[in-house]
Design a protein around this motif. Structure first.
Motif, mmCIF file in Angstrom:
data_model
loop_
_atom_site.group_PDB
_atom_site.id
_atom_site.type_symbol
_atom_site.label_atom_id
_atom_site.label_comp_id
_atom_site.label_asym_id
_atom_site.label_seq_id
_atom_site.Cartn_x
_atom_site.Cartn_y
_atom_site.Cartn_z
ATOM 1 N N ASP A 135 -4.497 -1.910 2.333
ATOM 2 C CA ASP A 135 -4.382 -1.673 3.680
ATOM 3 C C ASP A 135 -5.593 -0.850 4.221
ATOM 4 O O ASP A 135 -5.351 0.358 4.345
ATOM 5 N N PRO A 136 -6.687 -1.531 4.595
ATOM 6 C CA PRO A 136 -7.974 -0.505 5.001
ATOM 7 C C PRO A 136 -7.579 0.204 6.009
ATOM 8 O O PRO A 136 -8.440 1.079 6.661
ATOM 9 N N GLU A 137 -6.731 -0.021 7.131
ATOM 10 C CA GLU A 137 -6.664 0.266 8.502
ATOM 11 C C GLU A 137 -5.488 1.468 8.271
ATOM 12 O O GLU A 137 -5.419 2.417 9.260
ATOM 13 N N ALA A 138 -4.855 1.773 7.227
ATOM 14 C CA ALA A 138 -3.961 2.767 6.909
ATOM 15 C C ALA A 138 -4.738 4.239 7.098
ATOM 16 O O ALA A 138 -5.272 4.894 6.248
ATOM 17 N N ARG A 139 -4.403 5.040 8.194
ATOM 18 C CA ARG A 139 -5.013 6.251 8.309
ATOM 19 C C ARG A 139 -4.446 7.339 7.411
ATOM 20 O O ARG A 139 -5.272 8.130 6.804
ATOM 21 N N VAL B 80 -6.857 9.721 4.737
ATOM 22 C CA VAL B 80 -6.749 11.186 4.913
ATOM 23 C C VAL B 80 -6.426 11.453 3.214
ATOM 24 O O VAL B 80 -7.327 12.364 2.642
ATOM 25 N N ALA B 81 -5.827 10.906 2.626
ATOM 26 C CA ALA B 81 -5.106 11.227 1.072
ATOM 27 C C ALA B 81 -6.300 10.980 0.236
ATOM 28 O O ALA B 81 -6.810 11.826 -0.896
ATOM 29 N N VAL B 82 -7.317 9.834 0.508
ATOM 30 C CA VAL B 82 -8.304 9.772 -0.456
ATOM 31 C C VAL B 82 -9.474 10.888 -0.097
ATOM 32 O O VAL B 82 -9.923 11.287 -1.314
ATOM 33 N N SER C 87 0.944 -1.184 0.071
ATOM 34 C CA SER C 87 0.111 0.064 -0.051
ATOM 35 C C SER C 87 0.781 1.162 -0.075
ATOM 36 O O SER C 87 0.428 2.239 -0.641
ATOM 37 N N LYS C 88 2.027 1.330 0.712
ATOM 38 C CA LYS C 88 2.888 2.479 0.789
ATOM 39 C C LYS C 88 3.327 2.927 -0.487
ATOM 40 O O LYS C 88 3.484 4.045 -1.044
ATOM 41 N N GLY C 89 3.937 1.903 -1.374
ATOM 42 C CA GLY C 89 4.054 2.238 -3.030
ATOM 43 C C GLY C 89 3.032 3.062 -3.572
ATOM 44 O O GLY C 89 3.268 4.248 -4.188
ATOM 45 N N HIS C 90 1.714 2.504 -3.427
ATOM 46 C CA HIS C 90 0.630 3.356 -4.153
ATOM 47 C C HIS C 90 0.142 4.658 -3.513
ATOM 48 O O HIS C 90 -0.065 5.392 -4.136
ATOM 49 N N PHE C 91 0.510 4.566 -2.200
ATOM 50 C CA PHE C 91 0.284 5.869 -1.502
ATOM 51 C C PHE C 91 1.373 7.005 -1.926
ATOM 52 O O PHE C 91 1.111 8.025 -2.410
ATOM 53 N N ARG C 92 2.710 6.647 -2.255
ATOM 54 C CA ARG C 92 3.721 7.506 -2.616
ATOM 55 C C ARG C 92 3.552 7.802 -4.022
ATOM 56 O O ARG C 92 3.738 8.967 -4.347
ATOM 57 N N GLU D 179 -7.037 4.693 -3.892
ATOM 58 C CA GLU D 179 -8.136 3.575 -3.772
ATOM 59 C C GLU D 179 -7.283 2.255 -3.628
ATOM 60 O O GLU D 179 -7.895 1.433 -2.435
ATOM 61 N N ILE D 180 -6.494 1.990 -4.409
ATOM 62 C CA ILE D 180 -5.736 0.804 -4.374
ATOM 63 C C ILE D 180 -5.026 0.394 -3.150
ATOM 64 O O ILE D 180 -5.148 -0.586 -2.343
ATOM 65 N N GLY D 181 -4.339 1.710 -2.660
ATOM 66 C CA GLY D 181 -3.629 1.537 -1.311
ATOM 67 C C GLY D 181 -4.624 1.486 -0.160
ATOM 68 O O GLY D 181 -4.350 0.578 0.874
ATOM 69 N N SER D 182 -5.788 1.774 -0.334
ATOM 70 C CA SER D 182 -7.007 1.731 0.844
ATOM 71 C C SER D 182 -7.396 0.385 0.801
ATOM 72 O O SER D 182 -7.598 -0.415 1.881
ATOM 73 N N GLN D 183 -7.641 -0.321 -0.300
ATOM 74 C CA GLN D 183 -7.984 -1.797 -0.482
ATOM 75 C C GLN D 183 -6.872 -2.729 -0.137
ATOM 76 O O GLN D 183 -7.410 -3.610 0.608
#
Length: 133
Positions: free
Chosen positions: A116-120, A124-126, A86-91, A110-114
């Motif tokens: 890791d649904p718990e990533a705060r 926030v980014a979404v 998920s961090k790669g998609h966040f970055r 959205e991919i990152g959220s899927q």
């Protein structure tokens, strides 16, 4: 080799926390160069994991330095090496936002959220990117 890479990564992390983003990016680049010299008989999984983390960290530095294009290319490699991270998609989403490509950024978040649904930070980014679309 692993110790040298870890030492450079740790130095980069310390510099990043101290807001010395240029110097941190240099340390991550040095670590990437060392990691790219791994012998062929080393575990490919270890090499890919190592490279993905280092390039992800360098992309964070590049974003802080105002270089979203370079950060984006690093994240392209990161998301190819570790598709389920998920961090790669966040970055990548952050880099795309820096490039003004908010629609694509939203997809990455959205991919990152899927993944890791718990990533705060992802939630926030979404929310933030949805306001910009």
């Amino acid at each position: 080799m692993a110790q040298a890479i870890q030492k450079l990564k740790t130095e980069g992390n310390d510099l990043f926390r101290g807001a010395s983003h240029f110097e941190a990016a240099q340390k991550y680049t040095e670590a990437i160069l060392v990691a790219s010299q791994r012998p062929l008989w080393d575990s490919a999984q270890t090499a890919m994991e190592e490279m993905a983390v280092l390039m992800s960290n360098r992309s964070a530095c590049l974003l802080e330095l105002g270089h979203p294009t370079e950060a984006y290319w690093d994240t392209e490699v990161v998301t190819r090496l570790k598709r389920g991270w998920s961090k790669g998609h966040f970055r990548m989403g952050r880099a795309l936002m820096g490039l003004g490509r908010c629609g694509q950024a939203a997809l990455e978040f959205e991919i990152g959220s899927q993944l890791d649904p718990e990533a705060r930070d992802m939630k926030v980014a979404v929310e933030n990117v949805q306001q910009l679309i």
